[in-house]
Structures are given as structure tokens and as C-alpha cells.
Design a protein around this motif. Structure first.
Motif, PDB file in Angstrom:
ATOM      1  N   ASN A   1       0.837  -1.196   0.000  1.00 31.33           N
ATOM      2  CA  ASN A   1       0.000   0.000   0.000  1.00 31.33           C
ATOM      3  C   ASN A   1       0.871   1.245   0.000  1.00 31.33           C
ATOM      4  O   ASN A   1       1.777   1.368   0.828  1.00 31.33           O
ATOM      5  N   GLU A   2       0.592   2.162  -0.918  1.00 38.22           N
ATOM      6  CA  GLU A   2       1.321   3.429  -0.925  1.00 38.22           C
ATOM      7  C   GLU A   2       0.975   4.210   0.326  1.00 38.22           C
ATOM      8  O   GLU A   2      -0.172   4.203   0.783  1.00 38.22           O
ATOM      9  N   ILE A   3       1.969   4.892   0.895  1.00 41.47           N
ATOM     10  CA  ILE A   3       1.773   5.653   2.125  1.00 41.47           C
ATOM     11  C   ILE A   3       1.660   7.138   1.774  1.00 41.47           C
ATOM     12  O   ILE A   3       2.524   7.692   1.096  1.00 41.47           O
ATOM     13  N   TYR A   4       0.582   7.767   2.258  1.00 42.43           N
ATOM     14  CA  TYR A   4       0.301   9.185   2.010  1.00 42.43           C
ATOM     15  C   TYR A   4       0.234   9.930   3.343  1.00 42.43           C
ATOM     16  O   TYR A   4      -0.048   9.333   4.384  1.00 42.43           O
ATOM     17  N   SER A   5       0.463  11.254   3.294  1.00 37.32           N
ATOM     18  CA  SER A   5       0.251  12.068   4.486  1.00 37.32           C
ATOM     19  C   SER A   5      -1.209  11.904   4.896  1.00 37.32           C
ATOM     20  O   SER A   5      -2.091  11.790   4.053  1.00 37.32           O
ATOM     21  N   GLY A   6      -1.447  11.873   6.181  1.00 36.74           N
ATOM     22  CA  GLY A   6      -2.796  11.661   6.686  1.00 36.74           C
ATOM     23  C   GLY A   6      -3.143  10.209   6.934  1.00 36.74           C
ATOM     24  O   GLY A   6      -4.182   9.912   7.522  1.00 36.74           O
ATOM     25  N   HIS A   7      -2.275   9.302   6.520  1.00 34.21           N
ATOM     26  CA  HIS A   7      -2.533   7.889   6.795  1.00 34.21           C
ATOM     27  C   HIS A   7      -2.268   7.583   8.266  1.00 34.21           C
ATOM     28  O   HIS A   7      -1.391   8.180   8.894  1.00 34.21           O
ATOM     29  N   ILE A   8      -3.027   6.665   8.786  1.00 34.73           N
ATOM     30  CA  ILE A   8      -2.787   6.117  10.116  1.00 34.73           C
ATOM     31  C   ILE A   8      -2.044   4.804   9.890  1.00 34.73           C
ATOM     32  O   ILE A   8      -2.473   3.977   9.080  1.00 34.73           O
ATOM     33  N   VAL A   9      -0.927   4.654  10.587  1.00 35.52           N
ATOM     34  CA  VAL A   9      -0.101   3.468  10.411  1.00 35.52           C
ATOM     35  C   VAL A   9       0.107   2.761  11.748  1.00 35.52           C
ATOM     36  O   VAL A   9       0.011   3.368  12.811  1.00 35.52           O
ATOM     37  N   LYS A  10       0.397   1.488  11.655  1.00 29.73           N
ATOM     38  CA  LYS A  10       0.642   0.664  12.843  1.00 29.73           C
ATOM     39  C   LYS A  10       2.023   0.047  12.703  1.00 29.73           C
ATOM     40  O   LYS A  10       2.391  -0.424  11.623  1.00 29.73           O
ATOM     41  N   PHE A  11       2.775   0.058  13.788  1.00 33.70           N
ATOM     42  CA  PHE A  11       4.120  -0.509  13.787  1.00 33.70           C
ATOM     43  C   PHE A  11       4.026  -2.013  13.954  1.00 33.70           C
ATOM     44  O   PHE A  11       3.506  -2.512  14.954  1.00 33.70           O
ATOM     45  N   GLU A  12       4.496  -2.732  12.944  1.00 32.27           N
ATOM     46  CA  GLU A  12       4.531  -4.194  12.976  1.00 32.27           C
ATOM     47  C   GLU A  12       5.952  -4.630  12.641  1.00 32.27           C
ATOM     48  O   GLU A  12       6.255  -4.952  11.491  1.00 32.27           O
ATOM     49  N   PRO A  13       6.827  -4.637  13.637  1.00 38.01           N
ATOM     50  CA  PRO A  13       8.241  -4.902  13.375  1.00 38.01           C
ATOM     51  C   PRO A  13       8.553  -6.367  13.129  1.00 38.01           C
ATOM     52  O   PRO A  13       7.919  -7.257  13.685  1.00 38.01           O
ATOM     53  N   SER A  14       9.543  -6.555  12.270  1.00 37.17           N
ATOM     54  CA  SER A  14      10.062  -7.903  12.073  1.00 37.17           C
ATOM     55  C   SER A  14      11.138  -8.189  13.125  1.00 37.17           C
ATOM     56  O   SER A  14      11.378  -9.326  13.483  1.00 37.17           O
ATOM     57  N   LEU A  15      11.781  -7.131  13.634  1.00 37.21           N
ATOM     58  CA  LEU A  15      12.787  -7.209  14.703  1.00 37.21           C
ATOM     59  C   LEU A  15      12.530  -6.078  15.689  1.00 37.21           C
ATOM     60  O   LEU A  15      12.008  -5.041  15.311  1.00 37.21           O
ATOM     61  N   PRO A  16      12.920  -6.210  16.952  1.00 38.43           N
ATOM     62  CA  PRO A  16      12.772  -5.098  17.898  1.00 38.43           C
ATOM     63  C   PRO A  16      13.665  -3.926  17.489  1.00 38.43           C
ATOM     64  O   PRO A  16      14.785  -4.133  17.034  1.00 38.43           O
ATOM     65  N   TYR A  17      13.145  -2.725  17.623  1.00 38.47           N
ATOM     66  CA  TYR A  17      13.905  -1.517  17.288  1.00 38.47           C
ATOM     67  C   TYR A  17      14.137  -0.684  18.530  1.00 38.47           C
ATOM     68  O   TYR A  17      13.290  -0.598  19.400  1.00 38.47           O
ATOM     69  N   SER A  18      15.284  -0.047  18.577  1.00 36.86           N
ATOM     70  CA  SER A  18      15.570   0.924  19.623  1.00 36.86           C
ATOM     71  C   SER A  18      16.286   2.081  18.958  1.00 36.86           C
ATOM     72  O   SER A  18      17.367   1.933  18.421  1.00 36.86           O
ATOM     73  N   ILE A  19      15.668   3.243  18.971  1.00 28.35           N
ATOM     74  CA  ILE A  19      16.266   4.427  18.346  1.00 28.35           C
ATOM     75  C   ILE A  19      16.343   5.512  19.400  1.00 28.35           C
ATOM     76  O   ILE A  19      15.348   5.850  20.045  1.00 28.35           O
ATOM     77  N   ASP A  20      17.533   6.079  19.555  1.00 27.89           N
ATOM     78  CA  ASP A  20      17.751   7.148  20.535  1.00 27.89           C
ATOM     79  C   ASP A  20      17.200   6.763  21.914  1.00 27.89           C
ATOM     80  O   ASP A  20      16.575   7.566  22.585  1.00 27.89           O
ATOM     81  N   GLU A  21      17.395   5.523  22.279  1.00 27.70           N
ATOM     82  CA  GLU A  21      16.977   5.000  23.572  1.00 27.70           C
ATOM     83  C   GLU A  21      15.466   5.015  23.779  1.00 27.70           C
ATOM     84  O   GLU A  21      14.980   4.896  24.888  1.00 27.70           O
ATOM     85  N   CYS A  22      14.684   5.194  22.719  1.00 30.12           N
ATOM     86  CA  CYS A  22      13.226   5.124  22.808  1.00 30.12           C
ATOM     87  C   CYS A  22      12.794   3.860  22.093  1.00 30.12           C
ATOM     88  O   CYS A  22      13.137   3.639  20.944  1.00 30.12           O
ATOM     89  N   MET A  23      12.075   3.035  22.764  1.00 26.28           N
ATOM     90  CA  MET A  23      11.625   1.779  22.169  1.00 26.28           C
ATOM     91  C   MET A  23      10.237   1.975  21.584  1.00 26.28           C
ATOM     92  O   MET A  23       9.347   2.484  22.243  1.00 26.28           O
ATOM     93  N   ILE A  24      10.081   1.591  20.333  1.00 29.79           N
ATOM     94  CA  ILE A  24       8.764   1.583  19.706  1.00 29.79           C
ATOM     95  C   ILE A  24       8.214   0.182  19.894  1.00 29.79           C
ATOM     96  O   ILE A  24       8.878  -0.796  19.590  1.00 29.79           O
ATOM     97  N   LYS A  25       7.017   0.099  20.391  1.00 28.45           N
ATOM     98  CA  LYS A  25       6.428  -1.204  20.681  1.00 28.45           C
ATOM     99  C   LYS A  25       5.579  -1.697  19.522  1.00 28.45           C
ATOM    100  O   LYS A  25       4.985  -0.909  18.790  1.00 28.45           O
ATOM    101  N   ASN A  26       5.530  -3.004  19.394  1.00 29.08           N
ATOM    102  CA  ASN A  26       4.666  -3.631  18.410  1.00 29.08           C
ATOM    103  C   ASN A  26       3.236  -3.132  18.628  1.00 29.08           C
ATOM    104  O   ASN A  26       2.758  -3.084  19.753  1.00 29.08           O
ATOM    105  N   GLY A  27       2.568  -2.727  17.552  1.00 29.39           N
ATOM    106  CA  GLY A  27       1.195  -2.248  17.648  1.00 29.39           C
ATOM    107  C   GLY A  27       1.067  -0.754  17.854  1.00 29.39           C
ATOM    108  O   GLY A  27      -0.049  -0.227  17.867  1.00 29.39           O
ATOM    109  N   GLU A  28       2.188  -0.051  18.027  1.00 26.71           N
ATOM    110  CA  GLU A  28       2.159   1.411  18.212  1.00 26.71           C
ATOM    111  C   GLU A  28       1.494   2.058  17.000  1.00 26.71           C
ATOM    112  O   GLU A  28       1.708   1.658  15.862  1.00 26.71           O
ATOM    113  N   ILE A  29       0.662   3.067  17.241  1.00 28.71           N
ATOM    114  CA  ILE A  29      -0.085   3.752  16.188  1.00 28.71           C
ATOM    115  C   ILE A  29       0.529   5.128  15.945  1.00 28.71           C
ATOM    116  O   ILE A  29       0.892   5.836  16.879  1.00 28.71           O
TER     117      ILE A  29
END
Length: 132
Positions: free
Chosen positions: A60-88
Motif C-alpha cells: 500500500n502506498e503511504i500518504y500524508s494523513g494515513h494512520i499506520v501501525k508498527f509491525e516490526p520484524s525485529l525489535p527496534y531501539s532508536i535514541d533509547e526510545c523503544m517503539i512497541k509492536n502495535g504502536e499507532i
């Protein structure tokens, strides 16, 4: 080079439509309302959504105004902030780039191209209830 494309949420129909042309002088938008059928509508009733140049894992093409859900294939940690699976998050254009603004945080956001494990689940115009 990134494709420049737009979609609109046309308020009277309550639907997302492909944009064929935008006339800023006449303040109207030519939309495809059915396959092969076009209509010129007043810009006043349109919420314009710009293509980010990216697609989600489902194609699906992503456009401004889209609502997205985080569905990671691996755990991510960026700048010591963890994004959780299912984050909107909401796709926004800010300071010359597309970002994902995390719904549960006023501060937390990420460049859309930094973390690619976002899946489109709706948009802020037709499905705002997904943000609750």
C-alpha cells in the motif's frame, strides 16, 4: 526521483479518491471517482494527501494523513526510545520530510524512512476512531 502523486478525502462522498489534476487558481480538483470516471470538485471540500514515495509491507502506498501501525520484524531501539509492536502513528509532512507522529506521545516522532515496519491501517479523515 520520487513520484509526485496526491489523493484526496472528498468530504461529500466520505471516500479517498485519486487526484488527476489540481487547479489552484480555480480552486478545484479533478478526481477519479470510479474507474475511468472523473469529476471536477471544489477544493474546499477536499483534504489533500501527498504521496510519501514509500509503501508498506502489504504494497500500500503511504500518504500524508494515513494512520499506520508498527509491525516490526525485529525489535527496534532508536535514541533509547523503544517503539512497541502495535504502536499507532500518523503520517505528517514536517520540516521538509515525512514523519510518523506517535499518537500516544506529543514529542515522539520518527522519520518515515528510518523505520520501515509501518503498515497502513486507515486515515485521519475516514477512520479517525483508530486513533482512540
Amino acid at each position: 526521483m520520487q513520484d509526485i502523486k496526491f489523493k484526496v478525502f472528498y468530504e461529500p462522498s466520505g471516500k479517498i479518491h485519486d487526484v488527476l489534476a489540481i487547479d489552484f487558481i480555480k480552486k478545484n480538483v479533478t478526481i477519479e471517482y470510479k474507474k475511468g470516471k472523473t469529476q471536477v470538485v471544489c477544493m474546499e471540500f477536499c483534504k489533500i494527501m501527498q504521496y510519501t514515495g514509500m509503501s508498506d509491507h502489504n504494497g500500500n502506498e503511504i500518504y500524508s494523513g494515513h494512520i499506520v501501525k508498527f509491525e516490526p520484524s525485529l525489535p527496534y531501539s532508536i535514541d533509547e526510545c523503544m517503539i512497541k509492536n502495535g504502536e499507532i502513528g500518523i503520517i505528517k509532512f514536517s520540516e521538509g520530510k515525512f514523519i510518523v507522529s506517535i499518537v500516544k506521545s506529543d514529542v515522539l516522532f520518527f522519520n518515515l524512512d528510518t523505520i520501515g515496519d509501518w503498515v497502513v491501517i486507515g486515515n485521519i479523515y475516514a477512520t479517525p476512531d483508530l486513533l482512540e
